[in-house]
Design a protein around this motif. Structure first.
Motif, PDB file in Angstrom:
ATOM      1  N   LEU A  70       0.664  -1.306  -0.105  1.00 44.82           N
ATOM      2  CA  LEU A  70      -0.097  -0.105   0.049  1.00 44.82           C
ATOM      3  C   LEU A  70       0.890   1.163   0.146  1.00 44.82           C
ATOM      4  CD1 LEU A  70      -2.628  -0.980   2.641  1.00 44.82           C
ATOM      5  CD2 LEU A  70      -2.953  -1.017   0.021  1.00 44.82           C
ATOM      6  N   GLY A  71       1.928   1.273   0.688  1.00 45.58           N
ATOM      7  CA  GLY A  71       2.483   2.463   0.621  1.00 45.58           C
ATOM      8  C   GLY A  71       3.885   2.424   1.528  1.00 45.58           C
ATOM      9  N   TRP A  72       4.793   3.608   1.542  1.00 46.94           N
ATOM     10  CA  TRP A  72       6.043   3.721   2.209  1.00 46.94           C
ATOM     11  C   TRP A  72       5.592   4.746   3.287  1.00 46.94           C
ATOM     12  CZ3 TRP A  72       9.435   0.167   1.513  1.00 46.94           C
ATOM     13  CH2 TRP A  72       9.712  -0.390   0.148  1.00 46.94           C
ATOM     14  N   TYR A  73       6.841   4.532   4.479  1.00 48.87           N
ATOM     15  CA  TYR A  73       6.418   5.671   5.481  1.00 48.87           C
ATOM     16  C   TYR A  73       7.777   6.130   5.834  1.00 48.87           C
ATOM     17  CZ  TYR A  73       1.571   4.688   5.313  1.00 48.87           C
ATOM     18  OH  TYR A  73       0.502   4.629   4.744  1.00 48.87           O
ATOM     19  N   ALA A  74       7.881   7.291   6.252  1.00 51.94           N
ATOM     20  CA  ALA A  74       9.113   7.912   6.530  1.00 51.94           C
ATOM     21  C   ALA A  74       9.459   7.610   8.011  1.00 51.94           C
ATOM     22  CB  ALA A  74       9.349   9.498   6.400  1.00 51.94           C
ATOM     23  N   SER A  75       8.588   7.484   8.929  1.00 51.67           N
ATOM     24  CA  SER A  75       8.873   7.003  10.204  1.00 51.67           C
ATOM     25  C   SER A  75       7.622   6.123  10.852  1.00 51.67           C
ATOM     26  CB  SER A  75       8.692   8.453  11.048  1.00 51.67           C
ATOM     27  OG  SER A  75       7.312   9.068  11.258  1.00 51.67           O
ATOM     28  N   HIS A  76       7.927   5.838  11.979  1.00 53.27           N
ATOM     29  CA  HIS A  76       7.073   4.750  12.866  1.00 53.27           C
ATOM     30  C   HIS A  76       5.844   5.608  13.194  1.00 53.27           C
ATOM     31  CE1 HIS A  76       5.509   2.006  15.757  1.00 53.27           C
ATOM     32  NE2 HIS A  76       5.851   1.133  15.007  1.00 53.27           N
ATOM     33  N   ASP A  77       6.055   6.905  13.570  1.00 51.78           N
ATOM     34  CA  ASP A  77       4.864   7.639  14.097  1.00 51.78           C
ATOM     35  C   ASP A  77       3.805   7.659  12.933  1.00 51.78           C
ATOM     36  OD1 ASP A  77       6.015   7.883  16.577  1.00 51.78           O
ATOM     37  OD2 ASP A  77       6.920   9.861  16.154  1.00 51.78           O
ATOM     38  N   LEU A  78       4.345   8.063  11.916  1.00 53.29           N
ATOM     39  CA  LEU A  78       3.510   8.252  10.672  1.00 53.29           C
ATOM     40  C   LEU A  78       2.678   6.870  10.374  1.00 53.29           C
ATOM     41  CD1 LEU A  78       5.353  10.749   8.325  1.00 53.29           C
ATOM     42  CD2 LEU A  78       3.278  11.421   9.738  1.00 53.29           C
ATOM     43  N   LEU A  79       3.529   5.918  10.184  1.00 49.92           N
ATOM     44  CA  LEU A  79       2.901   4.566  10.161  1.00 49.92           C
ATOM     45  C   LEU A  79       1.649   4.370  11.074  1.00 49.92           C
ATOM     46  CD1 LEU A  79       2.752   1.757   8.627  1.00 49.92           C
ATOM     47  CD2 LEU A  79       4.483   1.170  10.239  1.00 49.92           C
ATOM     48  N   SER A  80       1.974   4.592  12.523  1.00 54.29           N
ATOM     49  CA  SER A  80       1.136   4.272  13.296  1.00 54.29           C
ATOM     50  C   SER A  80      -0.158   4.984  13.314  1.00 54.29           C
ATOM     51  CB  SER A  80       1.671   4.382  14.925  1.00 54.29           C
ATOM     52  OG  SER A  80       2.760   3.475  15.016  1.00 54.29           O
ATOM     53  N   LYS A  81       0.041   6.193  13.143  1.00 48.61           N
ATOM     54  CA  LYS A  81      -1.223   7.027  12.824  1.00 48.61           C
ATOM     55  C   LYS A  81      -1.981   6.814  11.794  1.00 48.61           C
ATOM     56  CE  LYS A  81      -1.561  11.949  12.904  1.00 48.61           C
ATOM     57  NZ  LYS A  81      -0.974  13.488  12.596  1.00 48.61           N
ATOM     58  N   GLU A  82      -1.549   6.361  10.693  1.00 46.20           N
ATOM     59  CA  GLU A  82      -2.139   5.675   9.443  1.00 46.20           C
ATOM     60  C   GLU A  82      -2.937   4.446  10.040  1.00 46.20           C
ATOM     61  OE1 GLU A  82      -3.512   6.881   6.354  1.00 46.20           O
ATOM     62  OE2 GLU A  82      -1.327   6.928   5.501  1.00 46.20           O
ATOM     63  N   VAL A  83      -2.263   3.443  10.617  1.00 41.91           N
ATOM     64  CA  VAL A  83      -2.906   2.291  10.901  1.00 41.91           C
ATOM     65  C   VAL A  83      -4.026   2.386  11.743  1.00 41.91           C
ATOM     66  CG1 VAL A  83      -2.721   0.255  12.150  1.00 41.91           C
ATOM     67  CG2 VAL A  83      -0.865   0.879  10.431  1.00 41.91           C
ATOM     68  N   SER A  84      -3.990   3.512  12.977  1.00 40.68           N
ATOM     69  CA  SER A  84      -4.932   4.062  13.858  1.00 40.68           C
ATOM     70  C   SER A  84      -6.199   4.443  13.097  1.00 40.68           C
ATOM     71  CB  SER A  84      -4.216   4.825  14.604  1.00 40.68           C
ATOM     72  OG  SER A  84      -5.436   5.377  15.476  1.00 40.68           O
ATOM     73  N   GLU A  85      -5.839   5.349  11.938  1.00 44.46           N
ATOM     74  CA  GLU A  85      -7.052   5.788  11.341  1.00 44.46           C
ATOM     75  C   GLU A  85      -7.825   4.991  10.332  1.00 44.46           C
ATOM     76  OE1 GLU A  85      -6.664   9.728   9.479  1.00 44.46           O
ATOM     77  OE2 GLU A  85      -5.486  10.474  11.163  1.00 44.46           O
ATOM     78  N   ILE A  86      -7.059   3.863   9.855  1.00 49.26           N
ATOM     79  CA  ILE A  86      -7.725   2.990   9.141  1.00 49.26           C
ATOM     80  C   ILE A  86      -8.618   1.974  10.034  1.00 49.26           C
ATOM     81  CG2 ILE A  86      -7.077   0.768   7.752  1.00 49.26           C
ATOM     82  CD1 ILE A  86      -4.833   2.173   6.883  1.00 49.26           C
ATOM     83  N   GLN A  87      -8.056   1.535  11.282  1.00 44.99           N
ATOM     84  CA  GLN A  87      -8.765   0.964  12.095  1.00 44.99           C
ATOM     85  C   GLN A  87     -10.226   1.693  12.572  1.00 44.99           C
ATOM     86  OE1 GLN A  87      -6.838   0.009  15.892  1.00 44.99           O
ATOM     87  NE2 GLN A  87      -8.117  -1.499  16.578  1.00 44.99           N
ATOM     88  N   LYS A  88     -10.049   2.974  12.888  1.00 45.56           N
ATOM     89  CA  LYS A  88     -11.190   3.546  13.024  1.00 45.56           C
ATOM     90  C   LYS A  88     -12.439   3.720  12.219  1.00 45.56           C
ATOM     91  CE  LYS A  88      -8.764   6.872  16.249  1.00 45.56           C
ATOM     92  NZ  LYS A  88      -8.250   8.457  16.310  1.00 45.56           N
ATOM     93  N   ALA A  89     -11.665   3.713  10.747  1.00 45.44           N
ATOM     94  CA  ALA A  89     -12.654   3.877   9.614  1.00 45.44           C
ATOM     95  C   ALA A  89     -13.259   2.245   9.496  1.00 45.44           C
ATOM     96  CB  ALA A  89     -11.879   3.972   8.444  1.00 45.44           C
ATOM     97  N   ILE A  90     -12.602   1.332   9.869  1.00 47.07           N
ATOM     98  CA  ILE A  90     -13.184  -0.141   9.716  1.00 47.07           C
ATOM     99  C   ILE A  90     -14.301  -0.150  10.896  1.00 47.07           C
ATOM    100  CG2 ILE A  90     -13.006  -2.579  10.131  1.00 47.07           C
ATOM    101  CD1 ILE A  90     -10.223  -2.025   8.696  1.00 47.07           C
ATOM    102  N   VAL A  91     -14.098   0.099  12.223  1.00 50.38           N
ATOM    103  CA  VAL A  91     -14.815   0.117  13.181  1.00 50.38           C
ATOM    104  C   VAL A  91     -16.182   1.179  12.693  1.00 50.38           C
ATOM    105  CG1 VAL A  91     -15.349   0.627  15.796  1.00 50.38           C
ATOM    106  CG2 VAL A  91     -13.359  -0.333  14.773  1.00 50.38           C
ATOM    107  N   GLN A  92     -16.010   2.000  12.763  1.00 52.02           N
ATOM    108  CA  GLN A  92     -16.995   3.094  12.303  1.00 52.02           C
ATOM    109  C   GLN A  92     -17.853   2.719  10.891  1.00 52.02           C
ATOM    110  OE1 GLN A  92     -15.303   6.975  11.910  1.00 52.02           O
ATOM    111  NE2 GLN A  92     -14.992   6.942  14.098  1.00 52.02           N
ATOM    112  N   GLY A  93     -17.473   1.724  10.139  1.00 52.60           N
ATOM    113  CA  GLY A  93     -18.164   1.079   9.073  1.00 52.60           C
ATOM    114  C   GLY A  93     -17.995   2.112   7.808  1.00 52.60           C
ATOM    115  N   ILE A  94     -16.949   2.830   7.770  1.00 56.73           N
ATOM    116  CA  ILE A  94     -16.583   3.794   6.712  1.00 56.73           C
ATOM    117  C   ILE A  94     -16.041   2.798   5.602  1.00 56.73           C
ATOM    118  CG2 ILE A  94     -15.129   5.649   5.732  1.00 56.73           C
ATOM    119  CD1 ILE A  94     -15.174   6.697   8.840  1.00 56.73           C
ATOM    120  N   PRO A  95     -16.925   2.702   4.334  1.00 52.64           N
ATOM    121  CA  PRO A  95     -16.479   2.083   3.050  1.00 52.64           C
ATOM    122  C   PRO A  95     -14.850   2.080   2.459  1.00 52.64           C
ATOM    123  CG  PRO A  95     -18.020   3.322   2.450  1.00 52.64           C
ATOM    124  CD  PRO A  95     -17.972   3.847   3.930  1.00 52.64           C
ATOM    125  N   SER A  96     -14.321   3.254   2.500  1.00 53.91           N
ATOM    126  CA  SER A  96     -13.286   3.654   1.780  1.00 53.91           C
ATOM    127  C   SER A  96     -12.387   4.513   2.802  1.00 53.91           C
ATOM    128  CB  SER A  96     -13.479   4.089   0.568  1.00 53.91           C
ATOM    129  OG  SER A  96     -14.152   5.222   0.387  1.00 53.91           O
TER     130      SER A  96
END
Length: 118
Positions: free
Chosen positions: A71-97
């Motif tokens: 899916l993508g490259w990340y410059a730091s672990h903080d940015l990667l963690s932030k992305e994963v967290s937002e993806i998880q929130k979207a899945i839990v909220q039923g956001i389709p994309s």
């Protein structure tokens, strides 16, 4: 992850499917995933990406494991963690994309990758 969602299911997230369509504009990828996973820190140059994110899709497992897509490259672990967290929130909220927000734009030159500043 879908089992956790089902346990916490209430009237607000009745449309939760446990999957999400993730688009990566820097990598020109669109994938339906039920989970994401990251690489460990890679030893590369200062201007090279340090982490990679992969999406895991439903499908038959093979000898090599579940079907994954880069899916993508990340410059730091903080940015990667932030992305994963937002993806998880979207899945839990039923956001389709979800469109990746924190991934690095990378220029590839032979055996070397350099992040592009924007």
């Amino acid at each position: 992850m879908s089992e956790e969602i089902a346990q916490n299911n209430n009237s607000e997230n009745q449309k939760v499917t446990g999957t999400i369509i993730i688009s990566s504009p820097n990598e020109n990828v669109i994938a339906t995933c039920y989970k994401v996973m990251s690489s460990g820190k890679m030893k590369r140059g200062k201007k090279s990406p340090q982490y990679a994110l992969f999406g895991v899709s439903n499908g038959s497992s093979s000898f090599w494991g579940e079907p994954t897509i880069f899916l993508g490259w990340y410059a730091s672990h903080d940015l990667l963690s932030k992305e994963v967290s937002e993806i998880q929130k979207a899945i839990v909220q039923g956001i389709p994309s979800y469109e990746l927000k924190y991934n690095a734009k990378v220029e590839r030159k032979w055996f070397r990758m350099t992040m592009i500043d924007e």
